[in-house]
Design a protein around this motif. Structure first.
Motif, PDB file in Angstrom:
ATOM      1  N   ARG A   1      38.005  52.878  34.223  1.00 11.90           N
ATOM      2  CA  ARG A   1      37.293  51.803  34.291  1.00 11.90           C
ATOM      3  C   ARG A   1      37.140  51.754  36.033  1.00 11.90           C
ATOM      4  NH1 ARG A   1      41.712  51.959  31.313  1.00 11.90           N
ATOM      5  NH2 ARG A   1      41.697  50.469  29.429  1.00 11.90           N
ATOM      6  N   THR A   2      36.016  51.177  36.315  1.00 17.85           N
ATOM      7  CA  THR A   2      35.501  50.895  37.656  1.00 17.85           C
ATOM      8  C   THR A   2      34.985  49.393  37.780  1.00 17.85           C
ATOM      9  OG1 THR A   2      33.257  51.535  37.596  1.00 17.85           O
ATOM     10  CG2 THR A   2      34.950  53.276  38.113  1.00 17.85           C
ATOM     11  N   ARG A   3      35.000  48.902  38.962  1.00 19.01           N
ATOM     12  CA  ARG A   3      34.269  47.581  38.882  1.00 19.01           C
ATOM     13  C   ARG A   3      33.087  47.326  38.214  1.00 19.01           C
ATOM     14  NH1 ARG A   3      37.393  43.955  41.077  1.00 19.01           N
ATOM     15  NH2 ARG A   3      38.917  44.580  42.922  1.00 19.01           N
ATOM     16  N   ARG A   4      32.208  48.638  38.370  1.00 14.69           N
ATOM     17  CA  ARG A   4      30.858  48.641  37.959  1.00 14.69           C
ATOM     18  C   ARG A   4      30.716  48.909  36.413  1.00 14.69           C
ATOM     19  NH1 ARG A   4      27.321  48.068  42.464  1.00 14.69           N
ATOM     20  NH2 ARG A   4      28.469  47.966  44.148  1.00 14.69           N
ATOM     21  N   LYS A   5      31.433  49.928  35.702  1.00 12.51           N
ATOM     22  CA  LYS A   5      31.376  50.439  34.568  1.00 12.51           C
ATOM     23  C   LYS A   5      32.528  50.967  33.844  1.00 12.51           C
ATOM     24  CE  LYS A   5      29.993  54.940  35.881  1.00 12.51           C
ATOM     25  NZ  LYS A   5      28.770  55.875  35.991  1.00 12.51           N
TER      26      LYS A   5
ATOM     27  N   HIS B   1      31.969  47.704  27.718  1.00 14.64           N
ATOM     28  CA  HIS B   1      31.832  46.608  28.503  1.00 14.64           C
ATOM     29  C   HIS B   1      32.849  45.875  28.066  1.00 14.64           C
ATOM     30  CE1 HIS B   1      30.573  42.976  30.589  1.00 14.64           C
ATOM     31  NE2 HIS B   1      30.075  43.795  31.302  1.00 14.64           N
TER      32      HIS B   1
ATOM     33  N   SER C   1      42.327  43.721  27.074  1.00 16.20           N
ATOM     34  CA  SER C   1      42.588  44.434  28.258  1.00 16.20           C
ATOM     35  C   SER C   1      44.092  44.821  28.065  1.00 16.20           C
ATOM     36  CB  SER C   1      42.223  44.086  29.484  1.00 16.20           C
ATOM     37  OG  SER C   1      40.713  43.993  29.513  1.00 16.20           O
TER      38      SER C   1
ATOM     39  N   THR D   1      34.134  42.798  28.381  1.00 13.31           N
ATOM     40  CA  THR D   1      33.880  41.198  28.293  1.00 13.31           C
ATOM     41  C   THR D   1      32.995  41.193  26.976  1.00 13.31           C
ATOM     42  OG1 THR D   1      33.876  40.642  30.386  1.00 13.31           O
ATOM     43  CG2 THR D   1      32.856  39.101  29.030  1.00 13.31           C
TER      44      THR D   1
END
Length: 181
Positions: A54-58, A21, A37, A23
């Protein structure tokens, strides 16, 4: 060609690999997430491989990413050891001690000092150089010796001298001799 990746960027990559993650990883290494990043993207560009998918969810670590992180963790460990070793050497707790020993010194004193020193500083290699006081003084001032065990008196500017033991010198003569008077 080696791209010259900085240790701090390696820390960012390892943090992302452990957190999965961006963040949380950025918070952990105390950097803004966009900056972290960007640094990781630059490394991926330099290497020519994607370390993270990378995806928006994970976030998932790729096979090249796993290989990189495994070695980056070792590199960071060695860097920490290098710092600790340098600090230990600076404090006199690691490295080499080159000690001058005068042939006129009682060897029992030398062995007692050696035993105490080795117990206190086991990571220090003690090397000895046999030489008389005047030569020891010269070598200490040239930094060819770290310290010296020598007989007194010694007169040399620039040395700090401390007495480790008192060894009285006695003259033995017959009580009937003229010298006894």
């Amino acid at each position: 060609m080696y791209p010259g990746i900085e240790l701090r960027v390696m820390r960012y990559i390892v943090a992302v690999a452990q957190e999965l993650h961006f963040t949380r990883a950025a918070d952990r290494v105390h950097i803004a997430q966009p900056s972290m990043s960007k640094q990781i993207r630059l490394v991926e560009g330099d290497l020519g491989v994607e370390l993270f998918h990378r995806t928006r969810r994970k976030v998932e670590i790729t096979e090249p990413g796993k290989a990189f992180v495994e070695n980056a963790e070792q590199a960071l460990l060695y860097a920490e050891r290098a710092v600790a070793s340098a600090r230990a050497a600076s404090a006199g707790r690691q490295g080499k001690l080159i000690l001058g020993v005068s042939p006129a010194i009682d060897q029992r004193i030398y062995f007692r000092i050696e035993d105490v020193y080795r117990k206190e500083y086991p990571a220090v290699e003690v090397c000895y150089q046999s030489c008389f006081a005047n030569q020891q003084a010269e070598w200490i001032l040239r930094n060819d010796l770290h310290a010296g065990l020598m007989e007194l008196p010694i007169r040399c500017h620039g040395l700090s001298v401390m007495s480790l033991t008192s060894s009285p010198i006695l003259l033995a003569v017959s009580a009937r001799s003229q010298l006894a008077k």
